[in-house]
Write an enzyme that holds these catalytic residues in place. Structure first.
Site, PDB file in Angstrom:
ATOM      1  N   HIS A  80       0.437  -1.354   0.117  1.00 47.78           N
ATOM      2  CA  HIS A  80       0.049   0.005  -0.059  1.00 47.78           C
ATOM      3  C   HIS A  80       1.208   1.413   0.063  1.00 47.78           C
ATOM      4  O   HIS A  80       1.588   1.962   1.362  1.00 47.78           O
ATOM      5  CB  HIS A  80      -0.901   0.352   1.178  1.00 47.78           C
ATOM      6  N   HIS A  84       1.330   5.629  -1.750  1.00 48.48           N
ATOM      7  CA  HIS A  84       1.360   6.510  -2.894  1.00 48.48           C
ATOM      8  C   HIS A  84       1.858   7.264  -3.165  1.00 48.48           C
ATOM      9  O   HIS A  84       3.275   7.419  -2.788  1.00 48.48           O
ATOM     10  CB  HIS A  84       0.639   7.670  -1.564  1.00 48.48           C
ATOM     11  N   LEU A  85       2.538   6.827  -4.429  1.00 46.26           N
ATOM     12  CA  LEU A  85       3.760   7.546  -5.077  1.00 46.26           C
ATOM     13  C   LEU A  85       3.518   8.924  -5.894  1.00 46.26           C
ATOM     14  O   LEU A  85       4.135   9.242  -6.497  1.00 46.26           O
ATOM     15  CB  LEU A  85       4.095   6.550  -6.563  1.00 46.26           C
ATOM     16  N   ARG A  86       2.066   9.443  -6.036  1.00 46.33           N
ATOM     17  CA  ARG A  86       1.883  10.340  -6.801  1.00 46.33           C
ATOM     18  C   ARG A  86       1.718  10.571  -7.836  1.00 46.33           C
ATOM     19  O   ARG A  86       2.296   9.203  -8.371  1.00 46.33           O
ATOM     20  CB  ARG A  86       2.203  12.162  -5.937  1.00 46.33           C
ATOM     21  N   ASN A 124      -5.692   7.111  -5.479  1.00 47.65           N
ATOM     22  CA  ASN A 124      -6.391   8.609  -5.713  1.00 47.65           C
ATOM     23  C   ASN A 124      -5.494   9.714  -6.392  1.00 47.65           C
ATOM     24  O   ASN A 124      -5.031  10.210  -4.988  1.00 47.65           O
ATOM     25  CB  ASN A 124      -6.381   8.537  -3.986  1.00 47.65           C
ATOM     26  N   LYS A 141     -10.125  -0.420  -5.693  1.00 40.74           N
ATOM     27  CA  LYS A 141      -9.952  -0.179  -4.369  1.00 40.74           C
ATOM     28  C   LYS A 141     -11.096   0.615  -3.786  1.00 40.74           C
ATOM     29  O   LYS A 141     -11.424   0.983  -4.680  1.00 40.74           O
ATOM     30  CB  LYS A 141      -8.970   0.896  -4.452  1.00 40.74           C
ATOM     31  N   HIS A 196     -10.468   0.875   2.036  1.00 43.34           N
ATOM     32  CA  HIS A 196     -10.460   2.269   3.323  1.00 43.34           C
ATOM     33  C   HIS A 196     -11.061   2.227   3.934  1.00 43.34           C
ATOM     34  O   HIS A 196     -12.042   2.432   3.819  1.00 43.34           O
ATOM     35  CB  HIS A 196      -9.982   3.303   2.874  1.00 43.34           C
ATOM     36  N   HIS A 220      -4.681  -0.639   6.522  1.00 45.36           N
ATOM     37  CA  HIS A 220      -3.931   0.328   7.117  1.00 45.36           C
ATOM     38  C   HIS A 220      -4.645   0.617   8.276  1.00 45.36           C
ATOM     39  O   HIS A 220      -5.311   0.901   8.522  1.00 45.36           O
ATOM     40  CB  HIS A 220      -3.706   2.175   7.563  1.00 45.36           C
ATOM     41  N   LEU A 273      -4.920   9.307   7.786  1.00 42.14           N
ATOM     42  CA  LEU A 273      -6.216   8.664   8.123  1.00 42.14           C
ATOM     43  C   LEU A 273      -5.716   7.304   7.709  1.00 42.14           C
ATOM     44  O   LEU A 273      -5.436   6.943   6.855  1.00 42.14           O
ATOM     45  CB  LEU A 273      -7.301   9.842   6.999  1.00 42.14           C
ATOM     46  N   ASP A 303       1.588   2.584   3.431  1.00 42.27           N
ATOM     47  CA  ASP A 303       0.674   4.508   3.580  1.00 42.27           C
ATOM     48  C   ASP A 303       1.533   5.385   3.247  1.00 42.27           C
ATOM     49  O   ASP A 303       0.961   6.347   3.705  1.00 42.27           O
ATOM     50  CB  ASP A 303      -0.895   3.682   4.484  1.00 42.27           C
ATOM     51  N   HIS A 327       2.354  14.649   1.589  1.00 42.75           N
ATOM     52  CA  HIS A 327       2.192  16.054   1.233  1.00 42.75           C
ATOM     53  C   HIS A 327       2.812  17.060   1.009  1.00 42.75           C
ATOM     54  O   HIS A 327       4.144  16.616   2.496  1.00 42.75           O
ATOM     55  CB  HIS A 327       0.537  16.067   2.243  1.00 42.75           C
ATOM     56  N   ALA A 336      -4.599  14.929   4.893  1.00 39.39           N
ATOM     57  CA  ALA A 336      -4.143  13.447   6.141  1.00 39.39           C
ATOM     58  C   ALA A 336      -2.889  12.826   5.019  1.00 39.39           C
ATOM     59  O   ALA A 336      -3.016  12.442   4.169  1.00 39.39           O
ATOM     60  CB  ALA A 336      -5.284  12.993   6.297  1.00 39.39           C
TER      61      ALA A 336
HETATM   62  N1  LIG Z   1      -3.195   7.955   4.734  1.00 33.79           N
HETATM   63  C1  LIG Z   1      -3.569   9.007   5.216  1.00 33.79           C
HETATM   64  O1  LIG Z   1      -3.888   9.879   5.675  1.00 33.79           O
HETATM   65  N2  LIG Z   1      -3.537   9.745   2.938  1.00 33.79           N
HETATM   66  C2  LIG Z   1      -3.743   9.003   1.870  1.00 33.79           C
HETATM   67  C3  LIG Z   1      -5.021   8.383   2.509  1.00 33.79           C
HETATM   68  C4  LIG Z   1      -5.598   7.200   2.839  1.00 33.79           C
HETATM   69  O2  LIG Z   1      -4.734   6.088   2.882  1.00 33.79           O
HETATM   70  O3  LIG Z   1      -6.586   7.167   3.123  1.00 33.79           O
HETATM   71  C5  LIG Z   1      -3.290  10.020   0.755  1.00 33.79           C
HETATM   72  O4  LIG Z   1      -3.720   9.586  -0.403  1.00 33.79           O
HETATM   73  O5  LIG Z   1      -2.472  10.866   1.553  1.00 33.79           O
HETATM   74 ZN   LIG Z   2      -3.395   5.061   1.946  1.00 33.07          ZN
HETATM   75 ZN   LIG Z   3      -6.599   4.995   2.978  1.00 30.81          ZN
END
Ligand SMILES: NC(=O)N[C@@H](CC(=O)O)C(=O)O
Ligand SMILES: [Zn+2]
Ligand SMILES: [Zn+2]
Length: 342
Positions: free
Chosen positions: A13, A15-17, A41, A98, A135, A173, A218, A246, A250, A262
């Site tokens: 899990h 996030h590479l953006r 996302n 997802k 989620h 998560h 989150l 996760d 940011h 978050a």
């Molecule tokens: N975990 C987080 O707080 N943020 C994640 C989204 C997610 O995994 O819920 C994100 O994309 O910033």
């Molecule tokens: Zn996530």
């Molecule tokens: Zn999430």
């Protein structure tokens, strides 16, 4: 113990953006992770096979280590069709879909408003053997933010598990004792990822002595009894729990804000941080299954065959990391980490 050799881990899990930060996120994640489940996302979200293919191409263009393989994920919406699921499965590069309850987290506005609306997609997923990643938080205003995961288990997840007994589900998560117990007591088709920051911290770290926005993620950090339950689950030796960072960067500016985003950034040292947690729990012997075996076993993929070596040596985390044209404040910024991959 001062040295540890483990099979190359995977991140189930992350996030590479997108855009100019990809070269930074991809460098950090591909350094040690063999594979990673890439969260969809983005803005706009990765809702189709074409979008997943294009995103994968951008990740590969960011020049990951040669050992790295991104495993793509489809973002479910109320409109996802059975055909789209079948197409995604046939592409060979999408490994899961997802479920973001609409409004639950970062970029979830196009998410699912009721699981009744994704019936067709879930039936197709069950049929073709595609995993459902969740989620797990309810989004109704009357439910307290600290209770949203627990509520989700009883009002959404339990009925879902009952209605789709052959669907493989990963509760992502997890942050509560309730979720750890739910997963432990469910059938072999239900598993969970656990982040390293939920193992390291509880809500006191975020809220006592001043508000610390870099701990805000989150589902939100819970009280310490939940943190302890997560540590127990991760180090229990159960094959239902595995590594999912996760890691969700940011910018410093968007975290240190009147309305902060978050997400916490851990991918730069995820494996080392998990090693610290497992050592502290006296469970270094359980680390490798959690980081490198349970995930691929659940996804029905081969385990990695090469190894990494961790050494017990202290190093300092910088106060900020440069990401594209921005700065990111990582977890443990300005502090020391006691393990290092060599
Ligand atoms: N975990 C987080 O707080 N943020 C994640 C989204 C997610 O995994 O819920 C994100 O994309 O910033
Ligand atoms: Zn996530
Ligand atoms: Zn999430």
């Amino acid at each position: 113990m001062t040295k540890l050799t483990i099979t190359r881990p995977d991140d189930w899990h992350v996030h590479l953006r997108d855009g100019d930060v990809l070269k930074d996120t991809v460098r950090d994640t591909s350094r040690y992770m063999g594979r990673a489940i890439i969260m969809p996302n983005l803005v706009p979200p990765v809702t189709t096979t074409e979008l997943a293919e294009a995103y994968q191409a951008r990740i590969m263009a960011a020049q990951p280590e040669s050992t790295f393989k991104p495993l793509m994920v489809l973002y479910l919406t109320d409109k996802t069709t059975a055909d789209e699921i079948k197409k995604a499965k046939a592409s060979g590069l999408v490994y899961a879909a997802k479920l973001y309850p609409a409004g639950a987290t970062t970029n979830s506005d196009s998410g699912v408003t009721s699981t009744a609306n994704i019936r067709e997609a879930l039936v197709a997923m069950q049929e073709v053997g595609m995993l459902l990643l969740v989620h797990g938080e309810v989004t109704t205003n009357d439910i307290d933010i600290f209770d949203r995961e627990e509520q989700f288990l009883t009002t959404v997840l339990a009925p879902l598990v009952a209605e789709y007994p052959d669907l493989k589900i990963v509760l992502e998560h997890i942050t509560t004792k309730n979720a750890a117990e739910f997963v432990a007591n469910a059938g072999p088709n239900v598993a969970a990822t656990i982040t390293v920051h939920h193992l390291m911290y509880n809500r006191n770290h975020m809220l006592v002595g001043g508000i610390k926005p870099h701990f805000y993620c989150l589902p939100i950090l819970k009280r310490n009894i939940h943190q302890q339950a997560l540590i127990e689950a991760a180090t229990s030796g159960s094959n239902k729990f595995f590594l999912g960072t996760d890691s969700a960067p940011h910018t410093k500016q968007s975290k240190e804000s009147g309305c902060g985003c978050a997400g916490s950034y851990t991918a730069f040292a995820a494996l080392e941080l998990y090693a610290e947690v497992f050592e502290e729990a006296g469970a270094l012997d359980k680390l490798e299954a959690f980081t490198s075996f349970n995930g691929p076993d659940f996804y029905n993929l081969p385990r990695n065959t090469d190894t990494l070596e961790l050494q017990k040596v202290s190093w300092d985390v910088p106060a900020t990391l440069t990401f594209g044209s921005n700065e990111v404040v990582p977890i443990k910024a300005g502090e020391a980490i006691n393990w290092k991959v060599i």
